[in-house]
Write a protein that holds these residues in place. Structure first.
Motif, PDB file in Angstrom:
ATOM      1  N   THR A 132       5.078   4.441   3.400  1.00 10.00           N
ATOM      2  CA  THR A 132       4.397   5.552   4.054  1.00 10.00           C
ATOM      3  C   THR A 132       4.929   6.933   3.706  1.00 10.00           C
ATOM      4  O   THR A 132       6.047   7.090   3.219  1.00 10.00           O
ATOM      5  CB  THR A 132       4.554   5.379   5.579  1.00 10.00           C
ATOM      6  N   CYS A 133       4.105   7.932   4.028  1.00 11.24           N
ATOM      7  CA  CYS A 133       4.435   9.333   3.768  1.00 11.24           C
ATOM      8  C   CYS A 133       4.341  10.117   5.064  1.00 11.24           C
ATOM      9  O   CYS A 133       3.438   9.895   5.860  1.00 11.24           O
ATOM     10  CB  CYS A 133       3.438   9.876   2.753  1.00 11.24           C
ATOM     11  N   TYR A 158       1.520   5.295   0.017  1.00 12.26           N
ATOM     12  CA  TYR A 158       1.009   6.612   0.390  1.00 12.26           C
ATOM     13  C   TYR A 158       1.940   7.666  -0.197  1.00 12.26           C
ATOM     14  O   TYR A 158       3.128   7.407  -0.392  1.00 12.26           O
ATOM     15  CB  TYR A 158       1.028   6.782   1.912  1.00 12.26           C
ATOM     16  N   LYS A 196      -2.772   8.016   9.177  1.00 10.40           N
ATOM     17  CA  LYS A 196      -3.438   6.964   8.392  1.00 10.40           C
ATOM     18  C   LYS A 196      -2.703   5.626   8.546  1.00 10.40           C
ATOM     19  O   LYS A 196      -3.312   4.563   8.519  1.00 10.40           O
ATOM     20  CB  LYS A 196      -3.438   7.339   6.902  1.00 10.40           C
ATOM     21  N   ALA A 209      -1.234  12.142   6.827  1.00 15.24           N
ATOM     22  CA  ALA A 209      -0.592  11.043   6.094  1.00 15.24           C
ATOM     23  C   ALA A 209       0.001  10.034   7.076  1.00 15.24           C
ATOM     24  O   ALA A 209      -0.110   8.827   6.891  1.00 15.24           O
ATOM     25  CB  ALA A 209       0.479  11.599   5.162  1.00 15.24           C
ATOM     26  N   LYS A 253       0.862  -1.178   0.000  1.00 13.23           N
ATOM     27  CA  LYS A 253       0.000   0.000   0.000  1.00 13.23           C
ATOM     28  C   LYS A 253       0.900   1.230   0.000  1.00 13.23           C
ATOM     29  O   LYS A 253       1.750   1.386   0.876  1.00 13.23           O
ATOM     30  CB  LYS A 253      -0.910  -0.025   1.230  1.00 13.23           C
TER      31      LYS A 253
END
Ligand code: 5AD
Ligand code: SF4
Length: 455
Positions: A54-55, A17, A64, A61, A15
């Motif tokens: 991730t971000c 981001y 999440k 961000a 996933k």
């Protein structure tokens, strides 16, 4: 990115981001794990390995990620209860870099934390965590190691691709975490970029987007040890058979050299589109942001660009509600937008990031005020984006068809200015650059018709 998994293979769900560089990194992580028997799945449910890339750029961000870990924990329990073995949970990307320790403490479900400069170590790290159940690992390294370890052979999923050429940032804008999460500016050597680009082109890629947090500061080494520049790199890339379009993002105004502006005018592969964030139109705020340039310098730079490349379309990033921003400062931003004219832009409410100088600045702006400013700014940008699209109606433009459309033989492609272009009966043209007559404007797209000869 979905692939058919053979019975023997393990399921990997990634996933992603945040920014395009994370999209690139996710593809490279999939490339690294494929030889270990991991096939990419677009479902987290039942996955043997879930990677959250991730971000950290804005508060939301990062938050999440923690709620996603909560959801994954439940899926892991269900998977184990079905007797399907364990789900390994790994956190990669900028939150991993910035908050590695915190993730380890706050989210015990996480097996592995790996920073953006260390993901080439993934195969070994995963082998270790899966072998010794309960061992939790955290890793970060220098980017040189990473690119040396990555193969330049790429899997592709269509005629467009990202290619990272530069990482990190030395600019230290006072609101931004990037210099801390991605480290100092560093450019990949020319030869390794060309090799990766040749691999992409040989698999049908026609358009590449060169990525870097400060991509126009690119200064990677040539084979002879000389420093290259972005325009020189793009010249070499455009000589690769099949690579017809080159884009680059993101650029800083202070690194926008005359040589680079000339490349837009003289190298037909360099697309007439530039993402050049300015963040604010107020000199006072630009100073507080440590942007290292003023309003007038940016406006003059845009004027030089437009003079050299009359069909160039501009894009930008804007922050509203930076500490100390008054109505007058905001009005100066709106005025700058009216002066420059944008084909598109990203705009954000200022988000306080721990450890950055702006987080401690006085004059934090009221949420409701920032909301109202954001709405007004986005309405203006929308108006400009729509007007630009409307000006293309009746013109014939080159479109690179990228993928099937929503139904029938429709296909969707890209204009030189990054619009999505929908055309009927174009499915057979995917992977090709074709002249298309623009006949209408959608919300976020253009409607095109093929010339008779291609239909
Ligand atoms: N708050 C809001 N926006 C930010 N950006 C970077 N840091 C922040 C922050 N703390 C925006 C900038 C940048 C883009 C990638 O994200 O506009 O150009
Ligand atoms: Fe962040 Fe500024 Fe560097 Fe862009 S130039 S990555 S906004 S510090």
């Amino acid at each position: 990115m979905s692939e058919t998994a053979s019975a023997a293979s393990k399921k990997l769900h990634i996933k992603t981001y945040g920014c395009q560089m994370n999209v690139y990194d996710s593809e490279r992580m999939a490339d690294l794990l494929r030889p270990l028997g991991y096939a990419v799945s677009d479902q987290a449910e039942g996955a043997d390995l879930v990677l959250l890339n991730t971000c950290h750029i804005r508060e939301k961000a990062a938050e999440k990620v923690y709620s996603e870990i909560g959801r994954l924990k439940v899926m892991r329990q269900e998977k184990e209860a079905r007797g399907e073995g364990r789900m390994t949970i790994a956190v990669a990307g900028c939150v991993a870099q910035a908050e590695g320790e915190e993730i380890m403490n706050r989210a015990p479900a996480v097996d592995l934390v790996v920073g953006p400069q260390a993901y080439h170590q993934l195969p070994e790290l995963i082998a270790r965590t899966t072998r010794a159940k309960g061992e939790r690992l955290k890793a970060d390294f220098a980017p040189e190691d990473k690119f040396d370890a990555l193969s330049t052979e790429r899997q592709v999923s269509g005629p467009t691709a990202f290619l990272t050429v530069q990482e990190g940032c030395d600019k230290f804008c006072t609101f931004c975490v990037v210099p801390y999460t991605r480290g100092a500016e560093w450019s990949r050597p020319v030869a390794s970029i060309l090799e990766e680009a040749r691999s992409l082109a040989s698999k049908g890629v026609r358009e590449i987007t060169l990525l870097g947090q400060n991509v126009n500061a690119y200064n990677g080494l040539e084979v002879d040890g000389q420093e290259s520049t972005l325009p020189r790199l793009m010249q070499a890339l455009s000589e690769i058979e099949g690579l017809d379009r080159i884009r680059y993002t993101t650029s800083h105004p202070n690194d926008m050299t005359d040589e680079l502006i000339r490349a837009h005018a003289e190298n037909p592969a360099v697309m007439p589109y530039l993402h050049l964030p300015v963040q604010s139109g107020s000199d006072k705020i630009l100073r507080a942001m440590n942007r290292k340039h003023g309003r007038q310098a940016y406006i003059e730079l845009i004027a030089r660009l437009k003079a050299a490349v009359p069909n160039i379309a501009l894009s930008g990033d804007f922050i509203v509600g930076f500490p100390g921003e008054t109505d007058k400062d905001f009005e100066e931003t709106m005025d700058l937008i009216r002066t420059v004219g944008y084909a598109s832009a990203f705009s954000f409410k200022y988000s306080k990031r721990p450890g950055t100088p702006a987080a401690a600045m006085p004059g934090q702006v009221d949420e409701a005020v920032a909301d109202a400013r954001l709405q007004a700014l986005q309405a203006l940008i929308n108006e400009q984006a729509q007007a630009f699209k409307a000006s293309l109606v009746g013109q014939t433009i080159d479109v690179l068809f990228e993928k099937p459309g929503r139904y029938g033989q429709q296909a969707v492609g890209r204009s030189p200015w990054l619009h999505a272009v929908f055309a009927e009966d174009a499915a057979h043209l995917i992977g090709q650059i074709v002249p298309v007559k623009i006949v209408g404007v959608g919300n976020n797209s253009l409607i095109g018709e093929l010339e008779k000869v291609h239909a």
